[in-house]
Design a protein around this motif. Structure first.
Motif, PDB file in Angstrom:
ATOM      1  N   ARG A  81      19.244  46.265  13.711  1.00 18.54           N
ATOM      2  CA  ARG A  81      18.505  47.118  12.837  1.00 18.54           C
ATOM      3  C   ARG A  81      18.601  46.372  11.312  1.00 18.54           C
ATOM      4  O   ARG A  81      19.150  46.619  10.375  1.00 18.54           O
ATOM      5  N   ILE A  82      17.491  45.704  11.473  1.00 14.03           N
ATOM      6  CA  ILE A  82      17.691  44.616  10.139  1.00 14.03           C
ATOM      7  C   ILE A  82      17.136  45.445   8.723  1.00 14.03           C
ATOM      8  O   ILE A  82      16.188  46.097   8.986  1.00 14.03           O
ATOM      9  N   GLY A  83      18.020  45.154   7.535  1.00 13.51           N
ATOM     10  CA  GLY A  83      17.775  46.039   6.629  1.00 13.51           C
ATOM     11  C   GLY A  83      18.345  47.385   6.570  1.00 13.51           C
ATOM     12  O   GLY A  83      18.188  48.101   5.645  1.00 13.51           O
ATOM     13  N   GLY A  84      19.299  47.841   7.697  1.00 11.43           N
ATOM     14  CA  GLY A  84      19.803  49.034   7.853  1.00 11.43           C
ATOM     15  C   GLY A  84      21.237  49.015   7.346  1.00 11.43           C
ATOM     16  O   GLY A  84      21.902  48.154   7.103  1.00 11.43           O
ATOM     17  N   ASP A  85      21.898  50.089   6.957  1.00  8.69           N
ATOM     18  CA  ASP A  85      23.097  50.493   6.423  1.00  8.69           C
ATOM     19  C   ASP A  85      23.922  51.364   7.383  1.00  8.69           C
ATOM     20  O   ASP A  85      23.667  52.708   7.440  1.00  8.69           O
TER      21      ASP A  85
END
Length: 340
Positions: free
Chosen positions: A165-169
């Motif tokens: 989940r690239i860019g996910g938090d």
């Protein structure tokens, strides 16, 4: 298990005599088509997928939305178009899915659409990365009448989570989940049925047990593990899990990889469900992410005409004849014979 039973009973409570009769026609059409090798369709879909948007805040590596690699335009589903289309079919369909590509909560009218479908007593479901489930949106989600909320959580630590989940938090995902469960309790609502969906890839396969523990701690109703579709898998892929149970692919004697299931010449999806893109195109299923196989345009044709029209029947016929020749079917596990 009790929450799964409650969820099932909730769905069955929405099955009117007309919807049951439609489902009977769909099922009988499918089996007769398999037997005769000719496309027969007496009903209309049991389930319809609407695409709220193609936009997404994340950049997942095996997703056209995340990669920003669509060959079709990006946009938002119009509420008026949605309501007009639903009005044509709501008496027969029983299940409405609000996701295809993109993040549904980016469409500002999304929850209004859910509420409209709920007013028609249709079972509604969506899938989200949960980054927009702040306290206000969580309350509105519960109040909308949404029946099922699938939350993608592909890791239990930020380090693992962000590898796919690239860019996910991850913190936002957990907070969003907590907000939904809080408002279910506050509003004394049994819905939505909350599912943690864990897409198993090599970087996160060591956290399979951990996500079950986290789900129980948070009060999530169910955990589901999903195998990952890879676009480029023939020569191997760093995301292919080493746990065979969770991989769609199997290494061959020459070192290359292939889908490990045998493809059969039929597909239940072509009889019981359909996908409508944000701009009104109708495509066979969720594997046609770029809408290459357009079976009609609802801006020009009514859904019922399109569903039983020549394009749809010709596509069903091609599946019954030689499904392996259809590009979107080559990476699909629906209608396959499982060997491993």
């Amino acid at each position: 298990m009790n929450t799964r039973i409650t969820d099932g009973l909730n769905y069955f409570s929405k099955l009117s005599p007309r919807r049951l009769w439609n489902a009977t026609k769909v099922v009988s059409s499918f089996y007769l088509s398999k037997w005769s090798k000719k496309p027969i369709q007496w009903g209309i879909p049991i389930s319809i997928t609407f695409e709220p948007t193609t936009s997404c805040n994340l950049r997942c590596p095996e997703c056209p939305s995340g990669l920003r690699e669509f060959t079709r335009p990006t946009g938002m589903l119009n509420n008026d178009f949605f309501q007009k289309t639903l009005d044509e079919v709501y008496k027969e369909i029983s299940y409405l899915i609000f996701y295809f590509q993109g993040e549904p909560f980016l469409n500002p009218k999304f929850l209004e659409m859910v509420k409209y479908a709920a007013m028609k007593n249709i079972y509604t479901a969506t899938s989200t990365n949960a980054h927009y489930l702040n306290d206000t949106n969580a309350r509105k989600t519960v109040e909308s009448g949404l029946d099922r909320l699938i939350i993608s959580i592909d890791g239990t630590t930020q380090e693992t989570y962000e590898q796919y989940r690239i860019g996910g938090d991850l913190k936002k995902v957990i907070e969003g989940t907590e907000n939904i469960i809080k408002w279910k309790k506050e509003l004394k609502s049994k819905t939505p049925h909350v599912i943690f969906q864990f897409l198993v890839v090599k970087p996160n396969q060591h956290q399979i047990k951990d996500v079950e523990v986290l789900a129980k701690k948070l009060g999530v109703d169910e955990v589901r593990f999903k195998t990952a579709q890879m676009y480029d898998y023939v020569n191997g892929n760093a995301l292919i899990p080493t746990i065979e149970k969770y991989s769609r692919y199997q290494q061959q004697s020459d070192g290359t990889y292939a889908i490990k299931n045998e493809m059969l010449n039929h597909c239940w999806r072509l009889w019981h469900s359909t996908v409508i893109t944000w701009d009104g195109l109708v495509v066979p299923c969720c594997f046609d992410k770029d809408a290459k196989h357009q079976l009609g345009d609802l801006k020009n044709t009514s859904f019922k005409q399109l569903w039983k029209g020549n394009k749809y029947n010709n596509f069903r016929a091609s599946v019954l004849r030689s499904r392996s020749e259809i590009d979107i079917c080559k990476n699909c596990t629906e209608g396959t014979k499982v060997w491993a």
